[in-house]
Design an enzyme around this catalytic site. Structure first.
Site, PDB file in Angstrom:
ATOM      1  N   ASP A  49     -24.398   0.022 -28.471  1.00 39.00           N
ATOM      2  CA  ASP A  49     -25.463   0.996 -28.718  1.00 39.00           C
ATOM      3  C   ASP A  49     -24.722   2.311 -28.945  1.00 39.00           C
ATOM      4  O   ASP A  49     -24.555   3.112 -28.042  1.00 39.00           O
ATOM      5  CB  ASP A  49     -26.352   1.039 -27.468  1.00 39.00           C
ATOM      6  CG  ASP A  49     -27.543   1.933 -27.638  1.00 39.00           C
ATOM      7  OD1 ASP A  49     -28.055   2.030 -28.769  1.00 39.00           O
ATOM      8  OD2 ASP A  49     -27.975   2.543 -26.636  1.00 39.00           O
TER       9      ASP A  49
ATOM     10  N   CYS B 281     -29.685   5.237 -32.454  1.00 34.06           N
ATOM     11  CA  CYS B 281     -30.993   5.897 -32.515  1.00 34.06           C
ATOM     12  C   CYS B 281     -30.925   6.984 -33.588  1.00 34.06           C
ATOM     13  O   CYS B 281     -31.499   8.054 -33.441  1.00 34.06           O
ATOM     14  CB  CYS B 281     -31.416   6.441 -31.161  1.00 34.06           C
ATOM     15  SG  CYS B 281     -30.232   7.562 -30.422  1.00 34.06           S
TER      16      CYS B 281
ATOM     17  N   GLY C 274     -27.549   3.364 -18.855  1.00 32.27           N
ATOM     18  CA  GLY C 274     -27.753   2.018 -18.334  1.00 32.27           C
ATOM     19  C   GLY C 274     -29.084   1.346 -18.638  1.00 32.27           C
ATOM     20  O   GLY C 274     -29.381   0.293 -18.080  1.00 32.27           O
TER      21      GLY C 274
ATOM     22  N   LYS D  93     -30.122  -0.247 -21.272  1.00 34.40           N
ATOM     23  CA  LYS D  93     -29.976  -1.586 -21.863  1.00 34.40           C
ATOM     24  C   LYS D  93     -29.192  -2.506 -20.931  1.00 34.40           C
ATOM     25  O   LYS D  93     -29.466  -3.699 -20.871  1.00 34.40           O
ATOM     26  CB  LYS D  93     -29.320  -1.499 -23.240  1.00 34.40           C
ATOM     27  CG  LYS D  93     -30.216  -0.750 -24.193  1.00 34.40           C
ATOM     28  CD  LYS D  93     -29.673  -0.632 -25.580  1.00 34.40           C
ATOM     29  CE  LYS D  93     -30.497   0.369 -26.356  1.00 34.40           C
ATOM     30  NZ  LYS D  93     -30.353   1.774 -25.885  1.00 34.40           N
TER      31      LYS D  93
END
Ligand code: SAM
Length: 442
Positions: free
Chosen positions: A328, A381, A262, A264
């Site tokens: 993401d 990432c 959570g 973002k």
């Protein structure tokens, strides 16, 4: 520095900790359990803890040495033999043991015989001289870098193909500890509130130059109070940039397709001033529980959490409903190695296509959710091009009405024009990729 001295008892404690480390996670708990069985305390504890962690960091390399010596993967050996060999390689190959310690290494044959079967002890006794005399063949640049920085060779080769000689700087940066970063949650506190709290606690810090709400903590400090109060959330600069790039506005409808825990979602709710609606999807129940806790603490009120596969999101909430979608994506996470040092040995080249397939399905799902004129941020990432530029290029080819909106800062351009990459060695944060895609009408 003098030669390394380890007693029988200390070696036994290390072996048990390494063996237990395969069964109990995090490995810290395994170490604590084994060390307390052998009553390892005080200075002895600090010394052995250092050795234990360096075994964990080097594990892939240690296992390669073992494989070269025994001719089979250590993973199929007896667990006690595997743990003993791992300790023996750490001590004899990577450190300089004193004469007595070498004797103790021999003595481990009896320890092994007791723990398993005398044959295992004999086998180890026969093998030990080859461990002690082992000299690595560092005949390629990849091998030299592997020994110096402890990364799988394929990963080094990939990074060298992206960055050339600059890759060595990246490998070095991935081995450095990143300071803890906090992002101030302006729904609950101002940056000045958090900074004056830190000053009162005599903690040194530095504000990020790229994101005004990110603060890097320079001393060892437990930010528990700030997190509990919801004044701040633990987040690196690079992921904080993701929400800023997508830039959701108050009143909009937003979908966060892989949202837990959570970080973002909470940031987007802050940027939306807690007005509008965010649907936050994630498949992982434990992570969703953590997300709910994060959203509660941070005072976020506009999120509907949906524990479900993001690929089903269009069926659940409908198509073309979102002004913005944050994807993401789940990824190999190699950009976060500085935060999770042992992750490097879990990266498997053969797993990449599976992750990429999921990323492609998720980006298709994200696209369906988006209204015409809406924007999607695809981020990971990971630093591997297949998971980043590769997915985006594949996607753009499939959709005529998809257009990259150039992201022009604060980091470096990606390998596809208009995309962006944060690099650990250049930007002192985790490795990250960003592509902002707009949906035009057909
Ligand atoms: N956005 C999060 C944040 O800022 O805190 C981090 C997300 S993490 C990079 C990727 C997430 O994808 C994980 O929480 C994982 O559980 C989730 N995930 C994996 N497969 C998924 C799927 N098929 N649908 C939805 N979420 C998925």
């Amino acid at each position: 520095m003098g030669k390394l001295k380890l007693s029988d008892r200390q070696l036994h404690a290390l072996i048990e900790a390494v063996k237990l480390g395969e069964e109990i996670k995090p490995s810290q708990s395994a170490k604590r359990k084994a060390f307390s069985k052998y009553r390892i305390e005080g200075w002895e504890n600090s010394k052995l803890t250092g050795i234990f962690y360096s075994i964990q960091r080097r594990l892939g390399l240690i296992d390669e040495v073992i494989e070269e010596l025994v001719g089979v993967s250590p993973l199929i050996l007896d667990p006690w033999l595997r743990a003993t060999l791992r300790v023996a390689v750490e001590v004899a190959v990577f450190r300089e043991p004193g004469e007595k310690t070498l004797q103790h290494l021999k003595g481990l044959a009896q320890f092994l015989s007791r723990k398993t079967h005398p044959f295992v002890g004999y086998y180890y006794y026969d093998l030990l001289p080859r461990v002690v005399n082992y000299v690595p063949k560092l005949d390629t640049e990849e091998k030299r870098l592997k020994w110096e920085y402890l990364f799988p060779e394929w990963f080094i080769a990939r990074m060298r193909s992206l960055l050339g000689d600059e890759a060595e700087e990246l490998l070095k940066a991935l081995n450095e500890t990143l300071p803890t970063s906090l992002r101030v949650n302006r729904l609950k506190a101002s940056v000045e509130d958090v900074e004056s709290y830190l000053r009162r606690k005599n903690v040194r810090f530095k504000r990020s130059e790229r994101v005004e709400t990110v603060i890097r903590i320079l001393d060892s400090f437990n930010p528990g109070w700030l997190l509990n109060k919801g004044w701040a959330i633990a987040q690196e600069e690079a992921p904080a940039v993701a929400s800023l790039v997508l830039s959701p506005k108050p009143g909009e409808t937003v979908v966060d397709l892989a949202a837990a825990p959570g970080g973002k979602t909470a940031h987007m709710a802050e940027l939306m001033e807690n007005r509008g609606k965010i649907y936050a999807f994630d498949v992982d129940r434990a992570r969703v529980r953590r997300m709910k806790e994060v959203l509660r603490r941070t005072g976020v009120e506009i999120v509907e959490v949906i524990t479900s596969d993001g690929r089903n999101a269009p069926e659940i909430i409908g198509e073309e409903i979102a002004d913005r979608v944050m994807l993401d994506a789940p990824c190999t996470s190699d950009g976060t190695i500085a935060k999770n040092p042992e992750l490097r040995w879990r990266l498997r080249e053969k797993n990449i296509p599976k992750v990429v397939a999921l990323q492609k399905e998720l980006i298709e799902s994200a696209w369906k959710l988006l209204k015409p004129g809406g924007r999607l941020l695809y981020s990971t990432c990971s630093m591997l091009p297949e998971e980043n530029e590769g997915v985006v290029e594949w996607f753009l080819k499939r959709h005529e009405n998809a257009r990259l909106v150039p992201v022009d800062g604060p980091y470096s351009p990606g390998f596809l024009e208009g995309t962006m990459r944060a690099w650990p060695h250049r930007h002192k944060t985790i490795g990250f990729f960003y592509a902002l895609i707009e949906k035009g009408s057909l």
